[in-house]
Scaffold this motif. Sequence first.
Motif, PDB file in Angstrom:
ATOM      1  N   THR A 450       0.836  -1.194   0.000  1.00 44.33           N
ATOM      2  CA  THR A 450       0.000   0.000   0.000  1.00 44.33           C
ATOM      3  C   THR A 450       0.876   1.251   0.000  1.00 44.33           C
ATOM      4  O   THR A 450       2.002   1.231   0.535  1.00 44.33           O
ATOM      5  CB  THR A 450      -0.924   0.034   1.221  1.00 44.33           C
ATOM      6  N   PRO A 451       0.382   2.354  -0.559  1.00 42.61           N
ATOM      7  CA  PRO A 451       1.182   3.598  -0.596  1.00 42.61           C
ATOM      8  C   PRO A 451       1.610   4.063   0.799  1.00 42.61           C
ATOM      9  O   PRO A 451       2.739   4.526   0.974  1.00 42.61           O
ATOM     10  CB  PRO A 451       0.231   4.599  -1.250  1.00 42.61           C
ATOM     11  N   SER A 452       0.732   3.947   1.782  1.00 41.70           N
ATOM     12  CA  SER A 452       1.088   4.410   3.129  1.00 41.70           C
ATOM     13  C   SER A 452       2.212   3.563   3.725  1.00 41.70           C
ATOM     14  O   SER A 452       3.143   4.091   4.355  1.00 41.70           O
ATOM     15  CB  SER A 452      -0.142   4.377   4.041  1.00 41.70           C
ATOM     16  N   SER A 453       2.130   2.237   3.525  1.00 38.65           N
ATOM     17  CA  SER A 453       3.187   1.364   4.044  1.00 38.65           C
ATOM     18  C   SER A 453       4.505   1.619   3.318  1.00 38.65           C
ATOM     19  O   SER A 453       5.577   1.662   3.946  1.00 38.65           O
ATOM     20  CB  SER A 453       2.785  -0.105   3.883  1.00 38.65           C
ATOM     21  N   MET A 454       4.423   1.801   2.012  1.00 41.41           N
ATOM     22  CA  MET A 454       5.623   2.090   1.237  1.00 41.41           C
ATOM     23  C   MET A 454       6.305   3.365   1.724  1.00 41.41           C
ATOM     24  O   MET A 454       7.524   3.412   1.931  1.00 41.41           O
ATOM     25  CB  MET A 454       5.255   2.222  -0.246  1.00 41.41           C
ATOM     26  N   GLN A 455       5.514   4.400   1.934  1.00 38.44           N
ATOM     27  CA  GLN A 455       6.064   5.665   2.408  1.00 38.44           C
ATOM     28  C   GLN A 455       6.708   5.514   3.790  1.00 38.44           C
ATOM     29  O   GLN A 455       7.776   6.069   4.056  1.00 38.44           O
ATOM     30  CB  GLN A 455       4.952   6.721   2.471  1.00 38.44           C
ATOM     31  N   ARG A 456       6.074   4.724   4.656  1.00 43.76           N
ATOM     32  CA  ARG A 456       6.609   4.520   6.004  1.00 43.76           C
ATOM     33  C   ARG A 456       7.916   3.744   5.959  1.00 43.76           C
ATOM     34  O   ARG A 456       8.874   4.091   6.649  1.00 43.76           O
ATOM     35  CB  ARG A 456       5.579   3.767   6.843  1.00 43.76           C
ATOM     36  N   TYR A 457       7.985   2.688   5.134  1.00 45.64           N
ATOM     37  CA  TYR A 457       9.204   1.890   5.040  1.00 45.64           C
ATOM     38  C   TYR A 457      10.365   2.711   4.473  1.00 45.64           C
ATOM     39  O   TYR A 457      11.484   2.666   4.994  1.00 45.64           O
ATOM     40  CB  TYR A 457       8.972   0.660   4.158  1.00 45.64           C
ATOM     41  N   LEU A 458      10.110   3.438   3.400  1.00 45.16           N
ATOM     42  CA  LEU A 458      11.169   4.239   2.779  1.00 45.16           C
ATOM     43  C   LEU A 458      11.676   5.314   3.731  1.00 45.16           C
ATOM     44  O   LEU A 458      12.885   5.586   3.795  1.00 45.16           O
ATOM     45  CB  LEU A 458      10.657   4.868   1.482  1.00 45.16           C
ATOM     46  N   HIS A 459      10.756   5.923   4.466  1.00 45.68           N
ATOM     47  CA  HIS A 459      11.169   6.963   5.414  1.00 45.68           C
ATOM     48  C   HIS A 459      12.069   6.368   6.502  1.00 45.68           C
ATOM     49  O   HIS A 459      13.102   6.953   6.859  1.00 45.68           O
ATOM     50  CB  HIS A 459       9.934   7.611   6.045  1.00 45.68           C
TER      51      HIS A 459
END
Length: 536
Positions: A450-459
């Motif tokens: 999901t976009p939210s999980s992707m953003q959290r992992y990359l951050h």
Amino acid sequence: MIKDKLLTDNPELLHYIADKLHITILGGIKLTGLDRLKVTLKMICTDNKQVTFRHSLDLYNYIQTAQLIERSAETLDVSTTDINLVIGQLITELENYRATYLESLKPKPQEIRKLTDAERKAALTFLKSPDLLKQTQAAILQSGIIGEETNAIIAYLIYTSRKRNTPLHLMCLGASGTGKTWLQEKVGELIPEEDKLEITTLSTNAFYYFGKEELKHKLLLIEDLDGADNVLYPLRELQSKRRISKTVTLKDSKGNMKTVTLNVEGPVCVSGCTTKEQLYEDNANRCILLYMDNSPEQDKRIMDYQRRISAGKVDQYEERKVREQLKNVQRLLKPISVRNPYAPYLNLPDAVFKPRRTMLLLLMFTETITYYHQYQRELKTDQDTGEQYIESTPADIEAAIALLETALLKKSDELNDACRTFFEKLKSWLKQNQTETFYSKDIRSILRITPSSMQRYLHELELMGYIKIVRGSRYKGFEYKVNSWNDLESLTNNTRQIVKDILETINAVVRNPTVTQTDDGLHKPQRTNKKKEVTQ
């Protein structure tokens, strides 16, 4: 003359019938808060049913009760003496009703089932198996648990520790739908009913109103920690201090306030499931953490088992038989102290976070394995204290470290499990495609995140320096590059080398004691002339 009585057929509409008065308690009474008795009354005089008096009050409040008697007597044209007598009797009846109802809500203690001679013999033979842990692991899988071999045996051993004075605790972690609750439920079925309590939700003060020893040596299975959010503090206290207490004020029979302390004693073994490891970090620090297997291979195993169940190709009778056998094995385990003479040789990798609690969990897990092997250990006696105990062996330590290898690695990894899983999948994909850079939009669709999980992992990965931005913008998207390719391999190798050194040291300085016992297990104390010490 009509005999006074309280009608409780409808808990929301109680009726109290006296000689001259008919009182209805609208909405019933609250079962909690025993220091007050708030009610809404509807009062009718049997001599004049056209006149009704309604009033809300706390019957334990003297001023409010006095006003009720005076005003209802005036409205209903009844003497204050008669009403005072009826109200006093009503209070007594309501107190009795509430006490009886609360008592009925308490779970009845499970009777400890007595084993037949055949069941006892079978359980004892099982506990004396040369390769007990392997036999147990095989039996657990035969009971209907699919996959999760290591997690299942760890959970079973942790649940076994409930009988000890220092039990372990468990937290099952994983994304929604990965089988956390299922694993906890299935392993919980291997524990005798009289030794466990399954919980879905709890009110804030629920733990304080258990009997003083009602939870002692019990296994508490909490389906979802989100449902027990209100009781996390007393739960932590039960885990750490093995007892909780709360001081409350109550009114005695004369209306005087007094202080009462509610005490609930442990120890207890707590097991819970959650998707939010960081949210429950304080509780997680006190637990051994199990991460669920969400691999495609595990998905296939589960779905295959579901299809076989639907087709009637699973012998569920045999599964129930195995579960009963493992319950009988649990019933045969007895309280016994455990000592680990090799504990001074145990060390943790420097990378482990919170090493104090991690070391304690490793030592306690080793002792639990020893405890589970109690029918294969020599029963010794401390010459100074007279305490009887059994000792851990190098095999126990090796088994504990082997089972907890993943947990120890997780404790050493600064990335949480979800982020680490994503990072390893990302590196694998990059290696397959022979590239070092990537755009988040490409990876998201490939790894189905999901976009939210992707953003959290990359951050998180960028913040800790595992990846960096090489080009791009906020509007067009960023291109990332991996900085660290072999961090997990290095961590794993370092941990395994430390474990190898520990086991080599222990095996070099100790020898296994001779096992002597009666046919019925731990009944033969072994005395020695002097203490045996492990020397290097």
